[in-house]
Scaffold this active site. Structure first.
Site, short mmCIF file in Angstrom:
data_model
loop_
_atom_site.label_atom_id
_atom_site.label_comp_id
_atom_site.label_asym_id
_atom_site.label_seq_id
_atom_site.Cartn_x
_atom_site.Cartn_y
_atom_site.Cartn_z
N ARG A 84 44.81 30.65 52.00
CA ARG A 84 44.44 31.89 51.32
C ARG A 84 43.14 32.41 51.91
O ARG A 84 42.13 31.71 51.91
CB ARG A 84 44.28 31.61 49.82
CG ARG A 84 43.79 32.80 49.06
CD ARG A 84 43.72 32.53 47.56
NE ARG A 84 43.27 33.72 46.89
CZ ARG A 84 42.13 33.80 46.20
NH1 ARG A 84 41.34 32.76 46.05
NH2 ARG A 84 41.78 34.94 45.65
N HIS A 128 38.18 40.77 48.17
CA HIS A 128 37.38 39.68 47.61
C HIS A 128 35.92 40.14 47.67
O HIS A 128 35.09 39.55 48.33
CB HIS A 128 37.61 38.39 48.40
CG HIS A 128 37.14 37.13 47.72
ND1 HIS A 128 37.96 36.06 47.50
CD2 HIS A 128 35.93 36.77 47.23
CE1 HIS A 128 37.28 35.08 46.92
NE2 HIS A 128 36.03 35.49 46.75
N GLU A 173 39.33 38.18 41.22
CA GLU A 173 38.36 38.09 40.13
C GLU A 173 37.75 39.44 39.75
O GLU A 173 36.54 39.67 39.93
CB GLU A 173 37.26 37.08 40.48
CG GLU A 173 37.81 35.69 40.79
CD GLU A 173 36.72 34.65 41.05
OE1 GLU A 173 35.55 35.02 41.15
OE2 GLU A 173 37.07 33.46 41.14
N ASN A 299 41.81 31.34 39.01
CA ASN A 299 40.73 30.53 39.55
C ASN A 299 40.06 29.81 38.39
O ASN A 299 39.63 30.45 37.43
CB ASN A 299 39.70 31.39 40.28
CG ASN A 299 40.29 32.07 41.50
OD1 ASN A 299 41.37 31.72 41.95
ND2 ASN A 299 39.58 33.05 42.04
N TYR A 301 37.20 26.81 37.23
CA TYR A 301 36.11 25.89 37.60
C TYR A 301 35.60 25.08 36.41
O TYR A 301 35.25 23.92 36.55
CB TYR A 301 34.95 26.69 38.21
CG TYR A 301 35.31 27.22 39.58
CD1 TYR A 301 35.14 26.45 40.71
CD2 TYR A 301 35.90 28.47 39.73
CE1 TYR A 301 35.51 26.90 41.97
CE2 TYR A 301 36.28 28.94 40.99
CZ TYR A 301 36.08 28.14 42.10
OH TYR A 301 36.48 28.58 43.35
N GLU A 353 42.11 29.02 43.17
CA GLU A 353 40.83 28.42 43.54
C GLU A 353 40.51 27.33 42.54
O GLU A 353 40.64 27.55 41.33
CB GLU A 353 39.67 29.43 43.46
CG GLU A 353 39.57 30.41 44.57
CD GLU A 353 38.36 31.34 44.42
OE1 GLU A 353 37.36 30.94 43.78
OE2 GLU A 353 38.44 32.46 44.91
#
Ligand code: IFM
Length: 453
Positions: A84, A128, A173, A299, A301, A353
């Site tokens: 990606r 991005h 995002e 994504n 985290y 991600e």
């Protein structure tokens, strides 16, 4: 001596599950002023005193632009199915409208062809965050014209590369671009105005929907979708105040994106809360945003914890933290994915991600990054748990291939599974790279056994 390999849940993953690794243009490419590339808002933002923790910029970054072949070999060495990457819009169209830049396109054609030659599926992201500065100068994402400029850029790219890439993501995002870029001002373009941020979020979603419609009308064969950064959001305590604050934050960061994309409406509670800061929405906008997608990327985290007083802190939560100060909560990923599956009707889901920054030390050509390896292994297991509970998971990608420019944190935070020495630009695979490679090899063997059975 290498640390022991973490246990991994081989049994959960279907044969066509897509394993990958991810990067983005501004964070790795460098060559900021070469071959006709235009200025991006991040090139400009990095020049603002105090904007970037270490005063750095993306001029050289990892010099990926000049080291493409060697980096492609590193990706191939992992044994991933997919890579990606994002395109730098100003490299391809310096002013964001008008003429396209063939030299810039040529770089991405070499990248895509180099992946295909190595048996790796290209997963392309159009945006991005590195918007052409020329578009920002005429209002940026707050201005509705940027929506149409993005659709024109998307159509051009899809016509050139659409048959060669497996998937096209419109935006990475949108919450980050809207809120960090236009409400807190911590990211480019550094604006601090909530109403602007909400208009930007709306225009990002609208441009996503209109781009999907245009690409499909053009006959684009790639699979099309968007990537959101999401966390499960919970209250710090069971108090009514904390529960309400957490619900609102879930509305602002999760439902504000998921509801228009999958239900064609903004969440009423957040709309009411925003008061004068609600975006201007034209009659057909929500129907466009609600255009069906071929995939949704997430994504992940860490989790979000909210207290009405703002007193809660990850630093004192007792959970282990990454170098970003983010709690390590793999079960939060399972919780998020199962909740998404429950609350919305979704296309195939990818974790696009997932990874962690830690302070690494390079000793004698090795980086023993046990914490990062554990982080990745435990989050892959969390995806396996979601699959086992019926969530339509289709892929997982590690963030990131190599250490890179971590936005306002500069180069101090290292997310890579490949170490980059910024003085020499030498790449050194870390133990996490070796672990992921071995894990993928084991997955490959399982696939072969399943085929042979
Ligand atoms: O480095 C970023 C990436 O660009 C977007 N998602 C989060 C990563 C880590 O902060």
């Amino acid at each position: 001596m290498n640390p022991p390999l973490p246990q991994h849940p081989l049994q959960h993953f279907p044969a066509d599950f897509v394993w990958g690794v991810a990067t983005s243009s501004f964070q790795i490419e460098g060559a900021a002023h070469e071959d006709g590339k235009g200025e991006s808002i991040w090139d400009r933002f990095c020049r603002q005193p105090g904007a970037i923790a270490d005063g750095s910029n993306g001029d050289t970054a990892c010099d990926h632009y000049h080291r493409l072949e060697a980096d492609l070999d590193l990706i191939a060495g992992l044994g991933v199915d997919a890579y990606r990457f994002s395109m730098s819009w100003p490299r391809v169209q310096p002013d964001g409208r008008g003429a396209f830049n063939e030299a810039g396109m040529h770089f991405y054609e070499r990248l895509v062809d180099g992946l295909i030659a190595r048996g790796i599926k290209p997963y392309l992201t159009l945006n991005h965050w590195d918007l052409p500065q020329a578009l920002q100068d005429s209002g940026g994402w707050a201005h509705r014209e940027t929506v149409h400029a993005f659709v024109a850029y998307a159509r051009f790219v899809a016509k050139r590369l659409g048959e060669r890439v497996a998937a096209i993501t419109t935006h990475n995002e949108p919450w980050v671009m809207a809120v960090l870029g236009h409400e807190t001002g911590l990211f480019a373009p550094g604006i601090r105005h909530r109403g602007t941020a909400m208009q930007v979020a709306h225009h990002l979603l609208l441009s996503h929907g209109l781009a999907l419609q245009a690409l499909r009308a053009d006959g684009c064969t790639s699979r099309l979708g968007i990537v959101l950064n999401l966390s499960p959001i919970g209250p710090a305590t069971p108090s009514a105040e904390d529960v309400a604050a957490a619900r609102l934050e879930d509305g602002r960061s999760v439902r504000w994106y998921m509801d228009p994309l999958f239900k064609g409406e903004y969440p009423a509670d957040v709309w009411q809360h925003l008061g004068v800061d609600v975006p201007q929405v034209q009659p057909d906008d929500l129907a466009a945003i609600n255009t069906p997608m071929d995939f949704l990327g997430i994504n992940y985290y860490t989790r979000g914890v909210v207290s009405a007083s703002g007193a809660w802190s990850a630093q004192t939560s007792g959970k282990p933290l990454t170098d970003m100060g983010w709690e390590i909560v793999p079960e939060g990923l399972t919780e998020l994915l199962t909740r998404m599956h429950r609350d919305w009707t979704l296309p195939p889901l990818y974790v696009k991600e997932n990874g962690a920054a830690f302070q690494d030390t390079l000793v004698k050509g090795c980086v023993h990054d046990v914490e990062r390896t554990d982080y990745i292994a435990s989050h892959i297991a969390a995806v396996g748990d979601a699959l086992a509970q019926g969530v339509p998971m289709a892929g997982y990608m590690v963030w990131s291939l190599m250490d890179n420019f971590e936005w306002a944190s500069g180069y101090a935070k290292r997310f890579g599974i490949v170490h980059v020495d910024y003085a020499t630009l030498t790449r050194t695979p870390k133990d996490s790279y070796l672990w992921y490679r071995d894990f993928l090899l084991a997955q490959q063997r399982l696939r072969q056994q399943a085929l042979a059975a």
